[in-house]
Design a protein around this motif. Sequence first.
Motif, mmCIF file in Angstrom:
data_model
loop_
_atom_site.group_PDB
_atom_site.id
_atom_site.type_symbol
_atom_site.label_atom_id
_atom_site.label_comp_id
_atom_site.label_asym_id
_atom_site.label_seq_id
_atom_site.Cartn_x
_atom_site.Cartn_y
_atom_site.Cartn_z
ATOM 1 N N ALA A 110 -31.665 97.398 23.689
ATOM 2 C CA ALA A 110 -30.753 97.426 22.539
ATOM 3 C C ALA A 110 -29.529 98.271 22.848
ATOM 4 N N VAL A 111 -29.736 99.393 23.525
ATOM 5 C CA VAL A 111 -28.603 100.255 23.878
ATOM 6 C C VAL A 111 -27.675 99.512 24.834
ATOM 7 N N LEU A 112 -28.261 98.865 25.834
ATOM 8 C CA LEU A 112 -27.456 98.085 26.780
ATOM 9 C C LEU A 112 -26.658 97.009 26.060
ATOM 10 N N ARG A 113 -27.330 96.316 25.153
ATOM 11 C CA ARG A 113 -26.684 95.220 24.444
ATOM 12 C C ARG A 113 -25.495 95.723 23.629
ATOM 13 N N LYS A 114 -25.707 96.862 22.989
ATOM 14 C CA LYS A 114 -24.642 97.421 22.163
ATOM 15 C C LYS A 114 -23.436 97.802 23.014
ATOM 16 N N GLU A 115 -23.700 98.479 24.110
ATOM 17 C CA GLU A 115 -22.607 98.904 24.997
ATOM 18 C C GLU A 115 -21.830 97.704 25.514
ATOM 19 N N VAL A 116 -22.591 96.709 25.941
ATOM 20 C CA VAL A 116 -21.954 95.546 26.538
ATOM 21 C C VAL A 116 -21.167 94.749 25.494
ATOM 22 N N SER A 117 -21.710 94.662 24.282
ATOM 23 C CA SER A 117 -21.001 93.933 23.241
ATOM 24 C C SER A 117 -19.663 94.576 22.929
ATOM 25 N N SER A 118 -19.643 95.900 22.900
ATOM 26 C CA SER A 118 -18.372 96.528 22.561
ATOM 27 C C SER A 118 -17.397 96.355 23.724
ATOM 28 N N LEU A 119 -17.921 96.363 24.931
ATOM 29 C CA LEU A 119 -17.083 96.093 26.104
ATOM 30 C C LEU A 119 -16.456 94.695 26.020
ATOM 31 N N ILE A 120 -17.297 93.723 25.663
ATOM 32 C CA ILE A 120 -16.825 92.343 25.567
ATOM 33 C C ILE A 120 -15.737 92.211 24.523
ATOM 34 N N GLN A 121 -15.969 92.821 23.373
ATOM 35 C CA GLN A 121 -14.967 92.711 22.314
ATOM 36 C C GLN A 121 -13.650 93.324 22.758
ATOM 37 N N ARG A 122 -13.745 94.419 23.509
ATOM 38 C CA ARG A 122 -12.536 95.085 23.999
ATOM 39 C C ARG A 122 -11.801 94.178 24.993
ATOM 40 N N GLU A 123 -12.545 93.660 25.962
ATOM 41 C CA GLU A 123 -11.917 92.870 27.027
ATOM 42 C C GLU A 123 -11.337 91.562 26.485
ATOM 43 N N TRP A 124 -12.096 90.916 25.620
ATOM 44 C CA TRP A 124 -11.611 89.667 25.036
ATOM 45 C C TRP A 124 -10.398 89.954 24.150
ATOM 46 N N GLY A 125 -10.456 91.074 23.444
ATOM 47 C CA GLY A 125 -9.337 91.485 22.602
ATOM 48 C C GLY A 125 -8.054 91.654 23.411
ATOM 49 N N LYS A 126 -8.192 92.198 24.620
ATOM 50 C CA LYS A 126 -7.020 92.401 25.478
ATOM 51 C C LYS A 126 -6.411 91.066 25.907
ATOM 52 N N VAL B 128 -15.921 81.532 22.581
ATOM 53 C CA VAL B 128 -15.696 82.341 23.783
ATOM 54 C C VAL B 128 -16.597 83.582 23.741
ATOM 55 N N GLU B 129 -16.648 84.222 22.586
ATOM 56 C CA GLU B 129 -17.485 85.421 22.470
ATOM 57 C C GLU B 129 -18.955 85.112 22.686
ATOM 58 N N ALA B 130 -19.394 83.963 22.164
ATOM 59 C CA ALA B 130 -20.807 83.591 22.328
ATOM 60 C C ALA B 130 -21.130 83.346 23.802
ATOM 61 N N VAL B 131 -20.205 82.691 24.509
ATOM 62 C CA VAL B 131 -20.431 82.441 25.932
ATOM 63 C C VAL B 131 -20.499 83.763 26.693
ATOM 64 N N LEU B 132 -19.557 84.654 26.399
ATOM 65 C CA LEU B 132 -19.555 85.968 27.047
ATOM 66 C C LEU B 132 -20.860 86.702 26.779
ATOM 67 N N ARG B 133 -21.278 86.680 25.517
ATOM 68 C CA ARG B 133 -22.486 87.409 25.139
ATOM 69 C C ARG B 133 -23.704 86.868 25.889
ATOM 70 N N LYS B 134 -23.754 85.547 26.007
ATOM 71 C CA LYS B 134 -24.891 84.946 26.697
ATOM 72 C C LYS B 134 -24.915 85.350 28.168
ATOM 73 N N GLU B 135 -23.760 85.253 28.801
ATOM 74 C CA GLU B 135 -23.683 85.598 30.229
ATOM 75 C C GLU B 135 -24.075 87.063 30.454
ATOM 76 N N VAL B 136 -23.512 87.918 29.623
ATOM 77 C CA VAL B 136 -23.752 89.341 29.817
ATOM 78 C C VAL B 136 -25.206 89.698 29.502
ATOM 79 N N SER B 137 -25.758 89.053 28.487
ATOM 80 C CA SER B 137 -27.150 89.350 28.146
ATOM 81 C C SER B 137 -28.080 88.988 29.285
ATOM 82 N N SER B 138 -27.811 87.871 29.939
ATOM 83 C CA SER B 138 -28.735 87.496 31.006
ATOM 84 C C SER B 138 -28.546 88.433 32.194
#
Lengths: 313, 313
Positions: free
Chosen positions: A265-281, B263-273
Motif C-alpha cells: 500500500a505504501v509503494l502504491r501510494k508513493e508511485v501513484s503520486s509520482l504518476i500524477q506528478r509526471e503526467w501532470g508535467k 492514460v492514468e489507468a495505463v500508467l497505474r497498471k504498468e507501475v503496479s505490476s
Amino acid sequence: MDRLVNRALSGDHRAIARLISLVESESPLADGIMRSIYPRTGRAHIIGVTGSPGAGKSTLVDKMIHRFLDMGRSVGVIAVDPSSPFSGGAILGDRLRMQNHAVDSRVFIRSMGSRGSLGGVSGTTGEAALILDACGKDVVIIETVGVGQSEVDIVKLADTVCLVLVPGMGDDVQIMKAGIMEIADVFVVNKADRDGADKVVADIRMMLDISFRGDWRPPVVKTCAERGDGVEDAVSSVMSHREHVLNSQEGRLRRLSRIEAMVEAVLRKEVSSLIQREWGKRRSEGLLEDLLLRKVDPYSIAESILDEVLCSK
Amino acid sequence: MDRLVNRALSGDHRAIARLISLVESESPLADGIMRSIYPRTGRAHIIGVTGSPGAGKSTLVDKMIHRFLDMGRSVGVIAVDPSSPFSGGAILGDRLRMQNHAVDSRVFIRSMGSRGSLGGVSGTTGEAALILDACGKDVVIIETVGVGQSEVDIVKLADTVCLVLVPGMGDDVQIMKAGIMEIADVFVVNKADRDGADKVVADIRMMLDISFRGDWRPPVVKTCAERGDGVEDAVSSVMSHREHVLNSQEGRLRRLSRIEAMVEAVLRKEVSSLIQREWGKRRSEGLLEDLLLRKVDPYSIAESILDEVLCSK
C-alpha cells in the motif's frame, strides 16, 4: 510535528485527530508521522465489523464499546463511510448516534471517507488504525459496510473480523455462496428477536460443517444489539479469537500478510503520486487533442513516461 | 496475434471474447492488442447503466438491446459483476436471463469481474469497451451496480450515464443528497407501475430545478421494463444525449477527461505490476520478521525499493 506526535502518543485526542487528518489528506508530512509512530504499533486488538447495510453494525459497535470500557479497555473506532451515493444518508445517521461516546476520553471515534485515496482505502484506513494503536488504544474497531472489494480489503486489516447478519434480509445463503465465510472469524446474527434468526444460525453452522477448515471454527453469536442482548457473548468471542491469533501459526501468517499488504500500500501510494506528478508535467491541450484524434494512443504515452521515470523496466 | 485481432475487428465474436479475456487476465499481450485496436476506436456510443441492486437494470438493458437491434444497430454489453459477497447470487441470475441474446450475432454480452485488477476495475472494463468499439459495435452498454467508488469510476467511462431508480426503495432522497445527480445524464424510473413512481419523478425534477446547471438537463423517463413500457423513450433520450455530447463543448471536455483517465489507468497498471515484481524480488522471511518485530518500518522499505527503481524521485 514532533510535539504533535508526542501529544498524540500520550493520548491527546485532538492531536490524534490531527494526525489522522494529515494522513487522510495525504499530507507530505504523513510518511514522517507514520515512520515515527510505527515502532509503537502492534499492541492493539484490531477488530473489523462488517455486514450489509441495515444489519445494525453501528448499534452493535456502540454496545461493544461500552462493554470494552466496562472491562477497562480504551477504544478507538474508525467508521469507513463508503460515500456511496446509495447509502450516504443512513450512515450519517448512524454516526450521529455513536457520538454519545465522543465525550468519553477513553473512546475516540472517527469517520473516514473511502474515496479518492491514492493508496486505496485500505491504505489510509490502515494508517489511521496504526495511529490509534500507537496512541494507546487497547481496542481499535474498523466498521465498514460489506459491499465491494475495497471494503473487503479494509476488513483484511483486522486481527478479528466480525460479520454481522440479520434474519430476513435474504442474503444469508448468498453470503455463503460467495465465500465470505473465509473472512469471518466471528458470526453475529443481530436483531435475533426477529423471525428466522435460528434459521440463519443453523444455515451458518451447516455451511461451517461443510466448508470449515483450520484451527479456529468461527463461533456464531446471537445478539439483539438495540437491547444489549448477547453483546457480552460477541465481545468474548472476539477476545477468544484474539488469543487464538496471538498464539497460533495461523495468526502469525495473518500478521505477516498484513505487513506485506502494508508495504504494498505504501509503494502504491508513493508511485501513484509520482504518476500524477509526471503526467501532470506532460499533459497539454495538444497532446490530449492528438489522443482524441487517435493520432497517438494512451499506451505509447504511458510507455514514454515510464521510460523517462524508471531506471529499468 | 495479428490474425486474432483482425478476426475480432471483422466482428468475429469468438475472437472478440478471446481479446477481452487476454485483457482481463492482464496478459503480456494486452498492451499490444490495445495499441493495435486503439486507432479504430471512438465510434461507438458508450452507455453506462447503473442503479441500486434490484432496480431492474438487467431487464431494462435487455429491452434496450432489442430496441437498438430493431433500429439496425449492433450492441455490445459489459456487465460488471461486483463479485460482492452480498450480491453475487442475484447478479448471476440476471446474467442468465440476458443470455437470450447470446445467439444473435449482432449482440455480444460479456460479464466481467471487478476484483483484483492492477489498473483498477475501470482499467479493464474500459479496455473491453474499447475492444467492442473497435470491433464494430455501434452501441456499447456497461452495466454496473451503483455502489462504491469503483462502480462510479466505471460509469465515468460512458458517453451517456443512465441512472435507474425504482419507487419504494427509499433511496430517492439519499441519491439526491449524495450528489449522484451530477453523474446521471438520463434518469429512468423503472417499475413505474408501482405506487410512488410519480413521487420519485417529481422528486428528481425538483432536485434538478434546484441544482441543475449546464447545457443538458437530464430527462426523467418512466419505464416498466418487464412489460417493455417506456423503453423506447429511454432509448431515444439516451440517443439525444449522444447528439448533445458530440456537438457541445461539454461533450468535448468529457471526452478529453476520459482520455486522461485512460492514460492514468495505463500508467497505474504498468507501475503496479512493476511494484509487485520488485517487492516480490526483495521480500523474504527475514525481512517480514523484522517488519513484524518493528525493527524496520514499511515506509523505509518502500523508499529503498523506489530509490532503486526510479531514476529521480
